[in-house]
Each structure stands twice: as structure tokens, then as C-alpha cells.
Motif scaffolding. Sequence first.
Motif, PDB file in Angstrom:
ATOM      1  N   GLU A   2       0.834  -1.201   0.000  1.00 55.70           N
ATOM      2  CA  GLU A   2       0.000   0.000   0.000  1.00 55.70           C
ATOM      3  C   GLU A   2       0.868   1.249   0.000  1.00 55.70           C
ATOM      4  OE1 GLU A   2      -2.497   1.130   3.451  1.00 55.70           O
ATOM      5  OE2 GLU A   2      -4.177   0.973   2.041  1.00 55.70           O
ATOM      6  N   TYR A   3       0.363   2.265  -0.665  1.00 55.53           N
ATOM      7  CA  TYR A   3       1.028   3.562  -0.749  1.00 55.53           C
ATOM      8  C   TYR A   3       1.357   4.089   0.645  1.00 55.53           C
ATOM      9  CZ  TYR A   3       1.154   8.658  -1.377  1.00 55.53           C
ATOM     10  OH  TYR A   3       1.479   9.993  -1.336  1.00 55.53           O
ATOM     11  N   ARG A   4       2.605   4.539   0.857  1.00 53.11           N
ATOM     12  CA  ARG A   4       3.037   5.102   2.134  1.00 53.11           C
ATOM     13  C   ARG A   4       3.237   6.608   1.962  1.00 53.11           C
ATOM     14  NH1 ARG A   4       7.912   3.492   5.008  1.00 53.11           N
ATOM     15  NH2 ARG A   4       8.930   3.507   2.971  1.00 53.11           N
ATOM     16  N   PRO A   5       2.276   7.422   2.392  1.00 54.63           N
ATOM     17  CA  PRO A   5       2.408   8.868   2.215  1.00 54.63           C
ATOM     18  C   PRO A   5       3.504   9.459   3.099  1.00 54.63           C
ATOM     19  CG  PRO A   5       0.486   8.366   3.557  1.00 54.63           C
ATOM     20  CD  PRO A   5       1.015   7.053   3.042  1.00 54.63           C
ATOM     21  N   ILE A   6       4.096  10.551   2.634  1.00 56.56           N
ATOM     22  CA  ILE A   6       5.018  11.321   3.469  1.00 56.56           C
ATOM     23  C   ILE A   6       4.191  12.270   4.324  1.00 56.56           C
ATOM     24  CG2 ILE A   6       6.919  12.976   3.512  1.00 56.56           C
ATOM     25  CD1 ILE A   6       7.828  11.939   0.827  1.00 56.56           C
ATOM     26  N   GLY A 196     -15.592  15.756   4.559  1.00 56.94           N
ATOM     27  CA  GLY A 196     -14.571  15.205   5.442  1.00 56.94           C
ATOM     28  C   GLY A 196     -14.729  13.706   5.635  1.00 56.94           C
ATOM     29  N   CYS A 197     -15.956  13.273   5.812  1.00 57.01           N
ATOM     30  CA  CYS A 197     -16.205  11.838   5.949  1.00 57.01           C
ATOM     31  C   CYS A 197     -15.897  11.099   4.647  1.00 57.01           C
ATOM     32  CB  CYS A 197     -17.654  11.591   6.373  1.00 57.01           C
ATOM     33  SG  CYS A 197     -17.998  11.956   8.098  1.00 57.01           S
ATOM     34  N   ARG A 198     -16.228  11.722   3.533  1.00 60.32           N
ATOM     35  CA  ARG A 198     -15.909  11.111   2.242  1.00 60.32           C
ATOM     36  C   ARG A 198     -14.398  10.944   2.089  1.00 60.32           C
ATOM     37  NH1 ARG A 198     -19.221   9.467  -1.968  1.00 60.32           N
ATOM     38  NH2 ARG A 198     -18.074  10.793  -3.452  1.00 60.32           N
ATOM     39  N   ALA A 199     -13.623  11.912   2.606  1.00 59.59           N
ATOM     40  CA  ALA A 199     -12.163  11.823   2.545  1.00 59.59           C
ATOM     41  C   ALA A 199     -11.629  10.669   3.391  1.00 59.59           C
ATOM     42  CB  ALA A 199     -11.531  13.138   3.008  1.00 59.59           C
ATOM     43  N   LEU A 200     -12.429  10.218   4.346  1.00 62.99           N
ATOM     44  CA  LEU A 200     -12.046   9.079   5.191  1.00 62.99           C
ATOM     45  C   LEU A 200     -12.536   7.755   4.613  1.00 62.99           C
ATOM     46  CD1 LEU A 200     -12.790  10.653   8.687  1.00 62.99           C
ATOM     47  CD2 LEU A 200     -10.526  10.111   7.751  1.00 62.99           C
ATOM     48  N   GLY A 201     -13.189   7.814   3.471  1.00 67.86           N
ATOM     49  CA  GLY A 201     -13.644   6.589   2.826  1.00 67.86           C
ATOM     50  C   GLY A 201     -15.077   6.205   3.134  1.00 67.86           C
ATOM     51  N   ALA A 340      -4.724  10.700   3.330  1.00 66.27           N
ATOM     52  CA  ALA A 340      -3.800  10.780   2.205  1.00 66.27           C
ATOM     53  C   ALA A 340      -4.000   9.600   1.262  1.00 66.27           C
ATOM     54  CB  ALA A 340      -2.362  10.829   2.705  1.00 66.27           C
ATOM     55  N   VAL A 341      -4.178   8.418   1.826  1.00 69.47           N
ATOM     56  CA  VAL A 341      -4.370   7.211   0.999  1.00 69.47           C
ATOM     57  C   VAL A 341      -5.685   7.301   0.243  1.00 69.47           C
ATOM     58  CG1 VAL A 341      -4.762   4.720   1.071  1.00 69.47           C
ATOM     59  CG2 VAL A 341      -2.898   5.720   2.386  1.00 69.47           C
ATOM     60  N   ASN A 342      -6.771   7.741   0.921  1.00 63.02           N
ATOM     61  CA  ASN A 342      -8.060   7.874   0.251  1.00 63.02           C
ATOM     62  C   ASN A 342      -8.016   8.960  -0.815  1.00 63.02           C
ATOM     63  OD1 ASN A 342     -10.031   5.946   1.316  1.00 63.02           O
ATOM     64  ND2 ASN A 342      -9.619   6.899   3.279  1.00 63.02           N
ATOM     65  N   GLY A 343      -7.260  10.025  -0.555  1.00 65.63           N
ATOM     66  CA  GLY A 343      -7.115  11.076  -1.557  1.00 65.63           C
ATOM     67  C   GLY A 343      -6.383  10.586  -2.786  1.00 65.63           C
ATOM     68  N   LYS A 344      -5.432   9.691  -2.591  1.00 66.59           N
ATOM     69  CA  LYS A 344      -4.681   9.120  -3.708  1.00 66.59           C
ATOM     70  C   LYS A 344      -5.568   8.227  -4.572  1.00 66.59           C
ATOM     71  CE  LYS A 344      -0.381   8.686  -5.339  1.00 66.59           C
ATOM     72  NZ  LYS A 344       0.492   9.819  -5.678  1.00 66.59           N
ATOM     73  N   LYS A 345      -6.516   7.556  -3.904  1.00 71.11           N
ATOM     74  CA  LYS A 345      -7.429   6.643  -4.634  1.00 71.11           C
ATOM     75  C   LYS A 345      -8.482   7.399  -5.428  1.00 71.11           C
ATOM     76  CE  LYS A 345      -7.032   2.860  -1.262  1.00 71.11           C
ATOM     77  NZ  LYS A 345      -7.739   2.121  -0.185  1.00 71.11           N
ATOM     78  N   ALA A 346      -8.839   8.603  -4.921  1.00 70.91           N
ATOM     79  CA  ALA A 346      -9.937   9.366  -5.536  1.00 70.91           C
ATOM     80  C   ALA A 346      -9.605   9.808  -6.964  1.00 70.91           C
ATOM     81  CB  ALA A 346     -10.240  10.576  -4.676  1.00 70.91           C
TER      82      ALA A 346
END
Length: 346
Positions: A2-6, A196-201, A340-346
Amino acid sequence: MEYRPILGITMGDPAGNGPEITMKALSKKEIYETCRPLVIGDAKMLEQAARIINRPDLRINRVDDPAQGLYTFGTVDVYHMDLVDMDKFAFGKVSAMCGEAAFQCVKKVIELAMDRKIDGTVTNALNKEAINLAGHHYSGHTEIYAEFTHTPKYTMMLAHHDLRVVHVSTHVSLRQACDLVKKQRVLDVIRIAHEGCRALGIERPRIGVAGLNPHAGENGMFGTEEIEEIIPAIQEAQAEGLCVDGPVPPDSLYSKARGGWYDIVVAMYHDQGHIPLKVVGFVYNRAEQHWDAVEGVNVTLGLPIIRASVDHGTAFGHAGQGVANELSLVNAIEYARMMAVNGKKA
């Protein structure tokens, strides 16, 4: 893998608990399995903190660009800013030097995130008196982030596991907070809570909106803010297709949220949101006279960058003793990672 954000982590006020809880959090191998943490601060403070928590084996890697980080367990990457004169430094003391250091770390982490050199930001506690002594007149992190990201509409979200709360107002007097309960602001916060909740998946967030008055006004018997401001905001949000319920009497709303009725709660003012979260997140062991848990995350929603924070202060009275609890910081790192991970998937 899985993607590891900085994730940029500010050290907070160096005279407080930030440096030591940062080193405690980054002594956990599992942090490095899910993200790449980069501390924004003074390397001297982090080296001292490693000794304080009895982890001199943790190596400090000084960098001046996030791309130089090693991001491997056992090495703590520090974006070094030479901010603290150790000859003048003292734990637990409010000072302009430490206020300036804390402020500059926040300014830098925002800059790195806005430049897309890091994927999210995590903040340790700062002292409002200290940053004001340094000439930076803000009431907290949220206002600093709003100014430097040029964000007009934002709100604070507190979270303890799946109990989440956003606020219509925060750092104002209670009298002023009542005056700030206006339809447009309530509607803005409902919309920000949804995103905000959408950003959390969470695909379709369920939002519970608190009343301002006892019993949510009891049809105007105990106040008219619900009828004049809150209900019209809820109705407009519902017309937009958002899943919104309320106004719900504040004394029963949080029990329903903990029971799974809602994914997020809209509180009307600071303490209406903070007290319930801290009751469940801050656990004091009466028999042994210490804190078993100081959990909770503070997230600023509505920004163009990710910001999660500890949900506690600097604890000046215990700073430098190695006894500070790092759970809230660990939780904040995890929240920033998820976003960050959910933002990458969006």
C-alpha cells in the motif's frame, strides 16, 4: 504494498511534550509500515528527546528536503530548522523563543504540503501565549492554517475512533458562539462534514446536527435558533441529497452517535463538541493516579491540504520527564495517513 504517504509532523512547542511524544510514536515499527514520517523541527530537541525517553539508539537524520528522507524504522528524519538556543532553553516555560520555533514549524509544514512535497501534515501542541509573545497573533493552529492556505470556509473535527464531531464555532466566548449560529454557517459546516467523511472513505455519511438550546429549543419554548437558523440549514442540505438528521437534543445526540446512528456530529460551539470527545478519549486511572489514555484527533476540514493534530495541550507541568502519552499523536498520524491514501485513490 500500500502507498506510504510522506507526513510532515511538527515538533510543537519545544518546551512542551511534543518532542518526546514524537520520538515515542516514531519508536513504533508499525508507523513506518504505513507511512513515511518527517519531523519538522529542531534536530537538537529531537536528539534530547530520544535520551529523555531512553531511546538513544534512534538515529536522527537531518534533511533540508523531504526527498532526502530515509523513512526507515530506527532512523528519525528531521527537516532541521535551527530554532532553539539550548543555553536559553528550559522545559515548561512560556517563551517567545519557543513560540517562534513552534510557529515556524507550522508555517514550514504548510509550505511543504502546499508545494506537494509532502502528502499530509500532523501537528503537535503549541502554546497560544508563547506564539503571541513571538508576535504571531492567532488563537490556534486552525487559524494559522486557514490564513496560510487562503481558506475562507473551514471547521475543526475532533475524532475518537468512529465518534467524530465538527463545530460551527470554536475559540470565541459562549455569548458570541450563540450569535454565530446562522443558517449559512451551519449549512457550510454540514457540507464540510460530508466531504470530510468522504475523505475518510465513508461513501454516504450520516450527519447528526445538534440543537443549540436544551431539548433543541422545544419548538421555540427555550429559544428560536433551531427554528430560524438550524432547521432551514438542515432542510437545504437534505435538498442537496445529503443524509442529515436534526436538530437533535444535545444531551442525547452523542449517545446515538456512539451507538452508530451517525458518522459525524455537527456541534454548535466549542464545548458542546469537545467535552463528549474528551470524556471518552481521556481516561484517568484513579487508583494508580495516572492517565491510561489521552486519545483523540483534531482534524481541520475544508483545507486544500491534510491537517491532523493531537487533541491535547503542551503539558508544560510534565514536559521533559519522559512520561507524556503518545496515543493521541499516533492516532493523528493514522488519520492523516487514511486521508492521504483515500485522496490518492480518488
